[in-house]
Motif scaffolding. Structure first.
Motif, PDB file in Angstrom:
ATOM      1  N   SER A  60       0.860  -1.185   0.000  1.00 44.80           N
ATOM      2  CA  SER A  60       0.000   0.000   0.000  1.00 44.80           C
ATOM      3  C   SER A  60       0.898   1.238   0.000  1.00 44.80           C
ATOM      4  O   SER A  60       2.111   1.150   0.209  1.00 44.80           O
ATOM      5  N   LEU A  61       0.312   2.387  -0.216  1.00 43.70           N
ATOM      6  CA  LEU A  61       1.097   3.620  -0.296  1.00 43.70           C
ATOM      7  C   LEU A  61       1.809   3.903   1.028  1.00 43.70           C
ATOM      8  O   LEU A  61       2.988   4.270   1.037  1.00 43.70           O
ATOM      9  N   ASP A  62       1.117   3.712   2.158  1.00 42.45           N
ATOM     10  CA  ASP A  62       1.737   3.947   3.462  1.00 42.45           C
ATOM     11  C   ASP A  62       2.880   2.965   3.708  1.00 42.45           C
ATOM     12  O   ASP A  62       3.950   3.349   4.193  1.00 42.45           O
ATOM     13  N   ARG A  79      11.776   4.386  -4.382  1.00 49.13           N
ATOM     14  CA  ARG A  79      11.516   5.773  -4.783  1.00 49.13           C
ATOM     15  C   ARG A  79      10.830   5.827  -6.139  1.00 49.13           C
ATOM     16  O   ARG A  79       9.893   6.595  -6.362  1.00 49.13           O
ATOM     17  N   ARG A  80      11.287   4.979  -7.066  1.00 48.03           N
ATOM     18  CA  ARG A  80      10.697   4.948  -8.407  1.00 48.03           C
ATOM     19  C   ARG A  80       9.228   4.521  -8.338  1.00 48.03           C
ATOM     20  O   ARG A  80       8.368   5.099  -9.014  1.00 48.03           O
ATOM     21  N   LYS A 131       5.999   6.775  -9.356  1.00 42.52           N
ATOM     22  CA  LYS A 131       5.048   6.237 -10.336  1.00 42.52           C
ATOM     23  C   LYS A 131       3.625   6.315  -9.811  1.00 42.52           C
ATOM     24  O   LYS A 131       2.709   6.750 -10.525  1.00 42.52           O
ATOM     25  N   ARG A 132       3.444   5.942  -8.552  1.00 38.94           N
ATOM     26  CA  ARG A 132       2.094   5.998  -7.968  1.00 38.94           C
ATOM     27  C   ARG A 132       1.605   7.428  -7.839  1.00 38.94           C
ATOM     28  O   ARG A 132       0.424   7.709  -8.063  1.00 38.94           O
ATOM     29  N   GLU A 171      -1.739   9.012  -9.494  1.00 42.50           N
ATOM     30  CA  GLU A 171      -2.774   9.703  -8.728  1.00 42.50           C
ATOM     31  C   GLU A 171      -3.031  11.098  -9.298  1.00 42.50           C
ATOM     32  O   GLU A 171      -4.174  11.552  -9.350  1.00 42.50           O
ATOM     33  N   GLN A 172      -1.981  11.779  -9.732  1.00 44.43           N
ATOM     34  CA  GLN A 172      -2.161  13.097 -10.328  1.00 44.43           C
ATOM     35  C   GLN A 172      -2.946  13.003 -11.635  1.00 44.43           C
ATOM     36  O   GLN A 172      -3.824  13.822 -11.902  1.00 44.43           O
ATOM     37  N   GLN A 173      -2.629  11.997 -12.432  1.00 45.49           N
ATOM     38  CA  GLN A 173      -3.345  11.823 -13.691  1.00 45.49           C
ATOM     39  C   GLN A 173      -4.807  11.508 -13.445  1.00 45.49           C
ATOM     40  O   GLN A 173      -5.683  11.973 -14.171  1.00 45.49           O
TER      41      GLN A 173
END
Length: 131
Positions: free
Chosen positions: A55-57, A114-115, A119-120, A124-126
């Motif tokens: 997960s992101l966390d 980090r990559r 990427k995530r 999320e921005q897109q």
């Protein structure tokens, strides 16, 4: 009659392995003279989690842990290099090699984490731009 005295040879002149009936364990369970679990190996490892599955966390925690691991590896590398021994230089060079490998592994792990984070974040921005 010399052929009977020689061990049977396989491809490239290598000795053939004994047949399965002659061995005390099955070939899939035997490796380098010791008995191991048949499911041992890279593909059979359980509990190994890939970066993409975190997960992101958890990924952020993993990246912080990689940064700390890299810091410790570089510190250990610097300590080993700072104190060249008077004798047994070969052992010292081997320790330097191990330290270099540890630093390289830590750098690779941190770069991968980090990559994946970047990427995530781009994904999320897109997604937010498309809404």
């Amino acid at each position: 009659n010399w052929d009977r005295l020689r061990a049977p040879l396989g491809a490239m002149g290598k000795k053939k392995r004994p047949r399965e009936e002659e061995e005390d364990t099955a070939p899939s369970e035997r490796r380098e003279g010791r008995v191991v679990v048949a499911a041992e190996g890279k593909k059979a490892r359980k509990g190994e989690v890939h970066i993409q599955d975190l997960s992101l966390d958890d990924l952020e925690d993993h990246e912080r842990a990689c940064v700390e691991e890299l810091r410790k590896a570089k510190l250990a590398q610097a300590q080993i290099r700072a104190e060249p021994p008077q004798g047994n230089r070969i052992l010292w060079q081997r320790q330097i090699t191990y330290a270099n490998n540890a630093v390289h592994k830590a750098e690779t792990n941190q770069t991968d984490a980090r990559r994946e984070l970047e990427k995530r974040r781009r994904q999320e921005q897109q997604k937010s731009w498309n809404k």
